[in-house]
Design an enzyme around this catalytic site. Structure first.
Site, short mmCIF file in Angstrom:
data_model
loop_
_atom_site.label_atom_id
_atom_site.label_comp_id
_atom_site.label_asym_id
_atom_site.label_seq_id
_atom_site.Cartn_x
_atom_site.Cartn_y
_atom_site.Cartn_z
N ASP A 1 0.87 -1.16 0.00
CA ASP A 1 0.00 0.00 0.00
C ASP A 1 0.91 1.22 0.00
O ASP A 1 2.11 1.10 0.28
CB ASP A 1 -0.83 -0.07 1.29
CG ASP A 1 -1.67 1.15 1.47
OD1 ASP A 1 -2.24 1.61 0.48
OD2 ASP A 1 -1.75 1.64 2.61
N LYS A 2 0.39 2.36 -0.36
CA LYS A 2 1.27 3.52 -0.34
C LYS A 2 1.08 4.34 0.94
O LYS A 2 2.01 4.48 1.73
CB LYS A 2 1.00 4.42 -1.56
CG LYS A 2 1.98 5.57 -1.67
CD LYS A 2 1.70 6.42 -2.87
CE LYS A 2 0.51 7.32 -2.67
NZ LYS A 2 0.72 8.36 -1.67
N GLU B 1 -8.16 14.94 7.39
CA GLU B 1 -9.16 15.84 7.93
C GLU B 1 -8.55 16.75 8.98
O GLU B 1 -8.77 17.96 8.97
CB GLU B 1 -10.30 15.03 8.55
CG GLU B 1 -11.13 14.32 7.52
CD GLU B 1 -12.46 13.84 8.07
OE1 GLU B 1 -12.50 13.58 9.29
OE2 GLU B 1 -13.41 13.73 7.30
N PHE C 1 -18.30 9.40 4.38
CA PHE C 1 -17.41 8.97 3.30
C PHE C 1 -17.59 7.48 3.04
O PHE C 1 -17.78 6.69 3.95
CB PHE C 1 -15.96 9.23 3.73
CG PHE C 1 -14.95 8.77 2.73
CD1 PHE C 1 -14.59 9.60 1.68
CD2 PHE C 1 -14.37 7.52 2.84
CE1 PHE C 1 -13.66 9.19 0.75
CE2 PHE C 1 -13.44 7.11 1.91
CZ PHE C 1 -13.09 7.94 0.87
N ARG D 1 -1.41 14.76 -1.95
CA ARG D 1 -2.75 14.20 -2.01
C ARG D 1 -3.71 15.34 -2.23
O ARG D 1 -3.62 16.38 -1.58
CB ARG D 1 -3.09 13.51 -0.69
CG ARG D 1 -2.27 12.30 -0.42
CD ARG D 1 -2.29 11.98 1.04
NE ARG D 1 -3.60 11.52 1.48
CZ ARG D 1 -3.95 10.23 1.46
NH1 ARG D 1 -3.11 9.33 1.04
NH2 ARG D 1 -5.14 9.85 1.87
N ASP E 1 -4.50 6.37 -4.80
CA ASP E 1 -4.22 7.74 -5.20
C ASP E 1 -4.22 7.91 -6.72
O ASP E 1 -4.26 6.95 -7.47
CB ASP E 1 -2.85 8.16 -4.67
CG ASP E 1 -2.95 8.64 -3.24
OD1 ASP E 1 -4.08 8.90 -2.81
OD2 ASP E 1 -1.91 8.74 -2.58
N ARG F 1 -5.33 4.21 -8.18
CA ARG F 1 -6.80 4.30 -8.11
C ARG F 1 -7.43 2.92 -8.05
O ARG F 1 -8.35 2.61 -8.80
CB ARG F 1 -7.33 5.04 -9.33
CG ARG F 1 -7.19 6.52 -9.19
CD ARG F 1 -7.89 7.17 -10.32
NE ARG F 1 -7.76 8.62 -10.21
CZ ARG F 1 -8.00 9.44 -11.22
NH1 ARG F 1 -8.36 8.96 -12.38
NH2 ARG F 1 -7.87 10.72 -11.05
N ASP G 1 -1.56 -0.70 5.92
CA ASP G 1 -1.82 -0.21 7.27
C ASP G 1 -3.28 0.10 7.49
O ASP G 1 -3.70 0.31 8.62
CB ASP G 1 -1.00 1.05 7.53
CG ASP G 1 -1.56 2.25 6.84
OD1 ASP G 1 -1.98 2.09 5.67
OD2 ASP G 1 -1.62 3.33 7.44
#
Lengths: 339, 1319
Positions: B413-414, B657, B699, B765, B847, B941, B967
């Site tokens: 994962d990034k 956030e 979300f 991001r 992303d 994506r 994570d």
């Protein structure tokens, strides 16, 4: 300070063991290192080999088959199962002095004393002199537990039952007359067997202990009459019985019968003609077996056996050759090793 | 207890069964039935709250444990053999002796199980007896009871910080808002608070809750283990239904926060609670090595059967060949002998008993022991310990440690895995204008520098801090700047130690505002058209559109509340007393908070205040202020005086956030408080605006956006603020912002998109912010739908999502933000090392492609000279053709002999849409073929499901070992799909960690975990298993050879006890120690030369050839061990067990010395165990031979060894047999080590050098190989190099299939940003 301690409460111990950093010896076996090892082993082996071989060569062995399969054999007539108490004689001569002490063995071949069920068929408690096992021998002895009249057999079991029953007398022919060579039957069994493992019941006379029991089916005499000459060599501690009860490891074996240590023969058997008188009782043809008598003297390495000496010599030489090969390899590949 | 007919009991049991299995459960209060018999209780069918996690009961322990253990086929095999031994015709040993191995293994396991069960019993008892408060209608109050007394339908009161005893439907809390928080750390390890609210419309209005008044029926679903899902409605007597979900459920095991007490209705108790249903113990995975091992065990079984067959046939042939009945054949008591065929048949089973240890049962026990210790070493590795979070590496799955040494593909994962997931606000674009926040970038760069360089930086002309300060701070001198930096550093260090406040570390909290933007805002402020300004809206969106919880910076996490509500909802007297209490607690809050030196930048000059010694006077005035103003019902003033923004802490579910809220705060838009119904934001002017929150559209991964619907306090309009991924937002744009700005509006979307692309290329991001004004009619009709969706039982999620989608249309774009997520420490090093180790690294991220590509360059996944294939296509047809073309080209490329040295590596970048097509069943093969040839693959994506699909496809098609590391919750699928799943203990909760097999705290730990521990675990275990096979075969074959000389009668020449001890005592410990402690190559070497890892890939150390060589060697050695003594004793008067003694001794020496050839490093433990094993053999055998006079017939080993030891022949035979047996293996090792040493052997040679020259060598070797140098390159370098020298970051990639098209020249970005900077 307290806070800091809490923060690192989970920190692993930094010890050599937990971090797998214990000091260690890391041998790397490669050509250069093993050359001296091979050399030393090779030389040592050759030395041992020579000693063994020489010792083995010095041992004299005289082996004679007396089964009587051949028609010409003096014991041929005894092979007939209908003949009872058959005696036969084997003549032989010795060219040079057979150095003493001479050990007199009988040998059997194709005889599987190591057969599993045969080995189990024994009652050690009975042989330990426990009288309660005289009246009711162990199940393991079956079918040699009770006779047809339901009397307990003592000693019970297949092993005792099948005890070797040939007897031998050795004569030297001196001036045409037979001079008996004294055979020593003492101490041919293990000391621990006759003194610790096997015991007679502490009943005197010994015969009383065998009341209401019967002798093994194949036996000529009951256990308490095995050696009429020596009262202390009867019962379960009879030396011949003990020798027989120590099961042979391999199907071709010999067992010590007597030693020639006394009289005129303490130095060994002198050159001359001898005759061996055999009381032929034990049938072996039912399983294709052979019976032999063996005269042999012994050394520190036991009986004659060339194999071990040769093996040591061969392996020793191989190690020497190997060390030379290693030397070549080392010379050729040393540089790549250092890279 | 009254007597009841059995029929009634049965009927009752059946009814209970039905009630438990019904899809919906109706529960009523227990209180009206309190005095009735148990059989009348309405909720009697549902399980009580007492838990029992023990497997066994005291009396039934032995039968139950045996039953449990006989689930293992190994044990059944053992018992079968033991039973076989009781059959007289086939027995090989005495029956009792054959029982020993199985008894030893069974009792050891039982002992372990019993102890574990006792521990569980103790903890159960402790839990069941924990006190709690249950309402009793007799006493008219909550009575102290124990957890096990709680029943479904009870009313339970939980006070603050108390653990919840059962799953409770929240009915009442002390807080008048009806909202409290729960901490679910016990359940899922997530430390952030989750909001829970009282079931609406029931009884919250009452100041005091009276449980007797609860006359509704609670209808809820069947218990399930989903922690984030709960459906239920409460039906009042008047048939009105009120829906409730997970937001009203207090889960067992959680803690209640932010309320004095809470009262709940028990819906699930005991084993039916969600936390208990989630308790599913450690997982069992089977490692690759173990799968291979099991096939080899089958080979052993075949071998065993062959040998037994030979024995059986041999026996019957031998019997047939006998001319008569020899005296050594023992007939039955009837005088009969079995026919040879029948004897042979019996002999087959006897042989199985005799040769049973050919099946290495003890191997399984040994493997378990070795793995336990391997896990011990991994978890105790100090290099895998993270001081920051005080966490070690964790092993969740206990039996796949050796898989770590065989990994060929890593899927990473990034966010949060390669990067820190500590978000920093970097830049924003508002209404198409870019604000680069250069000063902020500089500040971050300064923070980033290591300590030693700090001085150097500050001695430079203080150009940056001065220009970068907020307007008020323009006159800050150098001294101040230094002070600031120093202070920040200090607090950074202190805060880093505590992960729970990681979000509020100064790095994220402090944003230095962009000067231009500040000016712009102050201009609008002064101009007075506050309601319609896009800049204000943008920052309001930043501050409002989130789910951030505001709390003060205290350990108790006291939530900041607005006092106004209490005044409005209850009588004034009550409120006043309440307030006094609260003010008291506030003083506590302040003092506590001030001890914590959180420094923040704000317009107030409080910054420079000494936080360690706050003026007491000031505090007191605040307190009194609070009481006075509140009693006067003046909410806004009350807030202002009682709270300074300094004390606020923001706790967000995602770090983005929090970063945005802090950014808004930097511009004066401070989020002051959040309740379910309202949000308070303080404007730069100091005025507080209280927005009524009408709804929050949460979300989700499908929509990729979230919205908050509020009522503007001034204009009273319904305003919908939406934020989300750019591609999710850009499609939904409707009318441009406000009409009066329409002149420029046309370009806003395009400009913003342009900026977004630039941000993405910088590795930021991106998020877009929009606003929408919802008219009253639309809102009314929508809210009806929304309510019905919320109350729905079936398809609730879909309905809720549909309503959200309905509202989120025709949005007006406000702007976009760029948030930086910085790379974790040593990520590039780690990736380079992993790649050198022959591992392919894939990055799967949600992303944008640009962001992902940039990060990939930064972490050395992509190289400047790489050939990057960019795949992105709209439909399947193009996708197919592109795939084919590329594949063709790549093939041609790699086949061209000229390209062998010069070939740049090929890398593939693919987006989620294309990936979905490429993974379709017809294109899979081609895609995998292409990916196989690529040096690295970046998938952008992608959805969580796609992540796991990729892993599965690669695993299936290439048959490789895969490792997934992540994570977050979105990585859970992937982690579970891969052979080895690794969770990063990061910022995004514990879900990934819970699903993983191993958990570490940083990506860099993978390096040591794989290269060192993986290698060690694999080689150790593989070598030990091979050794085990060898050992058993070598020993058993010796017995087998003897059968040829005893008429295949199953005789052993070794005493049974010694036979059993040989495996159980004399040779069991050394291989286990070998498996635990062998160190073939040092950790430094393994880390320095990652190529060594390749030895473990594929079949690794445990190849079929290795196995068969070991078996052949075992055959050879057993032949030597048997036939040399055989020849030596040939034709002698040796007896059976005297013959067996040297055989046993030779075997012991051979087997142990064989091991010592294999042992690579001898520590004192090795010496102790090896010498100890030999010593033990002699001591035990001598003692046994001395003590056993008539015991254990027929072997009777009395005095045998003693006699042998007095015989020189014994030693001579032992020596030569051992030497001959081991000579081939030894010579083979020597020659291989000298002529063609394996890489591992070369490494061992180097290991012998002293550390310095070894390092020197590694360095030289690296440079010789032209190794992949780790490029020191950071995204957040000083003076924002991303803008000045863009080529370095995103080099011109030769895209063979350049589908993306619009190659953007990056000079334009520089220009545009400079232009915006000058305006």
């Amino acid at each position: 300070m307290v806070k800091q301690k809490q923060e690192t409460a989970n920190q692993p111990d930094n010890t050599a063991f937990t971090q797998q950093r214990l000091p260690a010896w890391q041998p790397i076996i490669s050509a250069g290192i093993v050359i001296p090892g091979f050399l030393i082993i090779g030389l040592a082996f050759i030395g041992i080999g020579v000693a063994l071989f020489v010792t083995s060569q010095s041992i004299q062995v005289l082996e004679m088959d007396y089964t009587g399969v051949d028609k010409t054999s003096p014991c041929n007539r005894c092979t007939d199962p209908n003949v009872k108490s058959c005696l036969c004689q084997m003549d032989f001569s010795i060219d040079t002095l057979f150095k003493g002490p001479v050990f007199f063995y009988y040998g059997l071949s194709n005889y599987y004393q190591n057969f599993r069920k045969y080995g189990v068929s024994i009652d050690y408690n009975q042989l330990f002199g426990d009288l309660s096992y005289f009246t009711s021998p162990s199940e393991k002895c079956s079918p040699y537990q009770y006779d047809n009249n339901n009397n307990p057999i003592v000693p019970c079991g297949a092993m005792a039952n099948s005890m070797f029953s040939d007897t031998f007398k050795l004569f030297q022919i001196v001036n045409g007359t037979n001079k008996e060579v004294p055979l020593d039957g003492k101490g041919i069994a293990w000391w621990t067997d006759s003194n610790i493992k096997y015991r007679n019941p502490s009943v005197t006379p010994l015969q009383m202990a065998f009341n209401n029991t019967v002798k093994p089916l194949l036996w000529a005499n009951p256990a308490y009459q095995l050696d009429p000459a020596d009262a202390n060599n009867n019962g379960f501690i009879n030396q011949d019985f003990l020798v027989w009860m120590r099961r042979a490891a391999l199907p071709n074996f010999r067992k010590l019968y007597r030693r020639i240590t006394s009289g005129d023969y303490t130095q060994g058997l002198p050159a001359g003609n001898y005759t061996l008188q055999i009381a032929y009782n034990y049938p072996v043809l039912s399983f294709g077996g052979r019976k032999t008598v063996v005269f042999s003297n012994v050394s520190w390495m036991g009986g004659k056996n060339d194999f071990l000496g040769i093996a040591y010599l061969v392996i020793g030489s191989m190690c020497i050759i190997m060390s030379i090969v290693m030397l070549i390899v080392y010379a050729k590949f040393r540089f790549s090793e250092e890279e | 207890m009254t007597w009841r007919s059995p029929l009634a009991l049965v009927r009752d049991a059946l009814a209970g069964q039905r009630a438990r299995e019904r899809d919906l459960r109706s529960l009523v209060s227990n209180l009206p039935f309190e005095n009735q018999k148990k059989t009348r209780q309405p909720n009697r069918y549902f399980s009580g709250n007492a838990i029992k996690t023990t497997k066994y009961t005291f009396l039934l322990f032995i039968p139950m444990n045996l039953y449990e253990q006989f689930h293992r086929w190994a044990n059944i095999y053992f018992v079968g053999l033991a039973i076989l031994n009781f059959v007289p015709v086939v027995n090989a040993f005495q029956p009792e002796v054959a029982l020993i191995p199985i008894l030893v293994i069974l009792s050891l396991t039982a002992l372990k199980d019993g102890w574990e069960d006792f521990r569980r019993y103790q903890s159960d008892r402790k839990i069941n007896n924990t006190p709690c408060f249950i309402y009793s209608s007799k006493e008219k109050q909550f009575m102290k009871r124990r957890w096990k007394d709680v029943r479904v339908g009870d009313f339970v009161k939980v006070v603050c910080n108390e653990i919840i005893p059962a799953d409770l439907l929240l009915l009442h809390i002390s807080d008048p808002n009806g909202v409290c928080h729960v901490e679910t750390a016990n359940l899922d390890g997530e430390t952030n608070l989750k909001q829970r609210r009282v079931v609406p419309g029931l009884c919250i209005m009452l100041p005091e809750f009276v449980p007797e008044s609860f006359d509704s029926t609670v209808v809820c679903e069947r218990p399930n283990n989903n922690l984030n899902h709960f459906i239920c409605y409460v039906e009042k007597p008047d048939r009105e239904k009120v829906g409730a979900g997970i937001e009203s459920l207090l889960l067992r095991g959680c803690k209640v926060k932010n309320t004095q007490y809470a009262v709940g209705f028990v819906v699930y108790a005991g084993h039916e609670t969600k936390s208990m249903l989630n308790n599913s113990g450690a997982r069992y995975k089977r490692s690759k090595l173990e799968r291979k091992l099991n096939t080899d065990v089958i080979f052993c079984v075949i071998l065993l059967f062959t040998m037994c067959l030979i024995g059986a046939v041999g026996h019957s042939l031998w019997l047939q060949a006998l001319p008569g009945v020899p005296p050594y054949l023992v007939p039955y008591s009837t005088g009969q002998l079995d026919s040879p065929a029948l004897s042979g048949f019996y002999m087959f089973f006897t042989m199985i008993i005799l040769l049973q240890i050919l099946i290495p049962i003890s191997l399984y026990v040994s493997i378990e022991l070795v793995k336990i210790s391997q896990i011990f070493f991994i978890t105790n590795d100090i290099d895998l310990y993270d001081e920051g979070t005080d966490s070690r590496a964790q092993c969740k799955t206990l039996n796949i440690t050796e898989d770590l040494g065989q990994i060929e593909y890593i899927f990473s994962d990034k966010t949060g895995t390669l990067t820190e997931n500590k978000m920093v606000f970097r830049r924003c674009s508002i209404m198409g204008t870019e604000y680069p926040h250069k000063e902020n970038a500089i500040r971050l760069a300064v923070l980033d520098e290591p300590d030693s360089e700090e001085e150097v930086i500050f001695d430079q002309p203080p150009r940056t801090p001065q220009t970068g300060w907020s307007l008020e701070a323009e006159d800050t001198n150098l001294e101040d700047a230094r002070h600031h930096h120093g202070g920040r550093r200090k607090s950074k260090i202190s805060l880093n130690a505590d992960s729970s406040v990681a979000f509020s570390s100064p790095l994220e909290t402090e944003v230095i505002p962009d000067r231009k933007l500040l000016q712009k805002i102050s201009k609008t402020e002064s101009s007075g058209r506050q309601q319609m300004d896009p800049y204000l809206d943008f920052f309001l969106a930043l501050a409002i559109c989130n789910t951030v919880v505001v709390s003060t910076a205290t350990a108790q996490r006291q939530r900041v509340k607005r006092f106004s509500h209490c005044g409005q909802t209850s009588n004034p007297l009550d409120t006043l007393s309440n307030l006094v209490k609260k003010a008291g607690s506030f003083r506590h809050v302040f003092t506590f908070c001030n001890r914590n030196p959180v420094r923040k930048l704000s317009e107030d000059s409080v910054v420079e205040e000494d936080h360690f010694n706050p003026p007491v006077k000031m505090e007191e005035t605040r307190d009194t202020d609070g009481i006075e103003t509140c009693s006067l019902h003046a909410p806004s003033e009350c807030n202002q005086s009682a709270l300074t923004s300094d004390n606020l802490c923001y706790e967000a579910e995602s770090p983005d956030e929090a970063a945005l809220v802090y950014a808004a705060k930097a511009y004066g838009f401070t989020l002051m408080a959040r309740t379910p119904d309202s949000v308070t934001v303080r404007l730069p002017s100091g005025k507080d605006l209280v927005f009524e929150v009408l709804d929050t559209l949460a979300f989700d991964f499908n929509r990729k956006r979230m919205s908050v619907l509020v009522r503007h306090p001034v204009t009273k309009e319904h305003v919908l603020y939406t934020k989300g991924a750019d591609y999710a937002i850009m499609e939904l744009l409707g009318t441009p912002y406000a009409e009066h700005l329409s002149g420029i509006q046309k370009n806003i979307a395009a400009d913003t998109q342009y900026h977004l692309d630039c941000y993405a290329k910088d590795g930021l991001r991106t998020l877009c912010f929009t606003k929408k004004i919802v008219s009253d009619e639309v809102y009314e009709s929508w809210s009806v739908k929304r309510r019905s969706a919320l109350a729905a039982i079936n398809d609730r999620e879909e309905l809720i999502m549909d309503t959200a989608v309905q509202l989120e249309t025709k949005l007006s774009l406000l702007g976009a933000t760029g948030i930086e997520d910085r790379l974790q420490e040593s990520v590039p090093d780690t990736i380079v090392a992993l790649r050198e180790a022959g591992i392919q690294v894939w990055v799967l991220t949600g992303d944008k492609p640009e962001t992902a590509v940039n990060i990939s360059y930064a972490c050395s996944l992509l190289k400047d000279e790489d050939l990057v294939i960019n795949m992105s296509c709209k439909d399947k047809l193009t996708c197919t053709s592109i795939l084919d073309c590329t594949l063709e080209e790549v093939r041609r490329y790699s086949q061209n002999p000229r390209n062998v040295d010069t070939t740049p590596d090929i890398s593939l970048v693919i987006d989620g849409h294309t990936l979905a097509m490429a993974l379709s069943s017809d294109l899979q093969d081609r895609f995998v073929d292409l990916a196989k040839r690529c040096r690295s693959v970046v998938c952008c994506r992608v959805t969580p499901l796609q992540k796991s699909d990729v892993v599965k496809v690669v695993q299936d098609k290439l048959k490789v070992m895969t490792l997934a590391v992540g994570d977050g919750a979105n990585d859970v699928n992937m982690i579970q799909a891969a052979d080895v799943g690794i969770g990063i203990l990061g910022q995004e909760g514990m879900q990934a960690v819970m699903a993983s097999d191993f958990a570490v705290s940083h990506f860099k730990h993978l390096k040591k975990l794989l290269l060192v521990h993986g290698h060690w675990c694999h080689t150790r275990l593989a070598n030990m298993i091979i050794y085990f096979f060898y050992k058993n075969v070598a020993y058993v074959n010796m017995l087998f050879w003897y059968q040829f000389f005893c008429g295949f009668s199953g005789t052993t020449m070794i005493d049974y006890w010694l036979l059993i001890f040989f495996n159980l005592l004399f040779t069991s410990v050394p291989p286990i120690m070998f498996g635990i402690m062998d160190n073939d190559v040092s950790a430094e070497m393994l880390l320095g030369v990652p190529e060594l890892y390749k030895t473990g890939q594929g079949a690794g150390e445990y190849k079929s050839s290795t196995f068969w060589v070991a078996i052949l060697d075992a055959f050879y050695q057993s032949l030597v061990c048997f036939f040399i003594p055989y020849m030596a004793y040939w034709n002698s008067d040796v007896d059976l067990f005297t013959f067996g003694t040297p055989l046993n001794t030779i075997s012991l020496f051979t087997i142990l010395l064989h091991l010592s050839i294999e042992i690579k490093a001898w520590t004192w433990v090795h010496w102790l165990i090896m010498v100890g094993s030999v010593g033990l053999y002699f001591i035990v055998t001598v003692a046994y031979s001395a003590a056993c006079i008539t015991c254990n017939p027929p072997s009777n080993p009395y005095w045998i060894l003693q006699r042998q030891m007095a015989d020189p022949m014994f030693y001579l035979i032992c020596i030569i047999s051992t030497v001959v047996a081991l000579l081939p293996r030894y010579t083979f090792h020597v020659l291989r080590n000298s002529i063609n040493p394996t890489p591992l052997m070369q490494a061992r040679h180097l290991d012998k050098l002293d550390p310095f020259s070894r390092d020197q060598w590694i360095k030289e070797w690296r440079s010789f190989r032209g190794g992949e140098q780790v490029k020191r390159f950071r995204l957040s370098a000083p003076s924002s190099p991303t803008l000045e020298s863009p080529v370095d970051i995103y080099p011109p990639s030769f895209t063979t299939s350049d589908i993306v098209g619009d190659e953007m020249t990056l000079d334009v970005i520089t220009e545009s940003s400079q232009r915006s900077a000058h305006t």
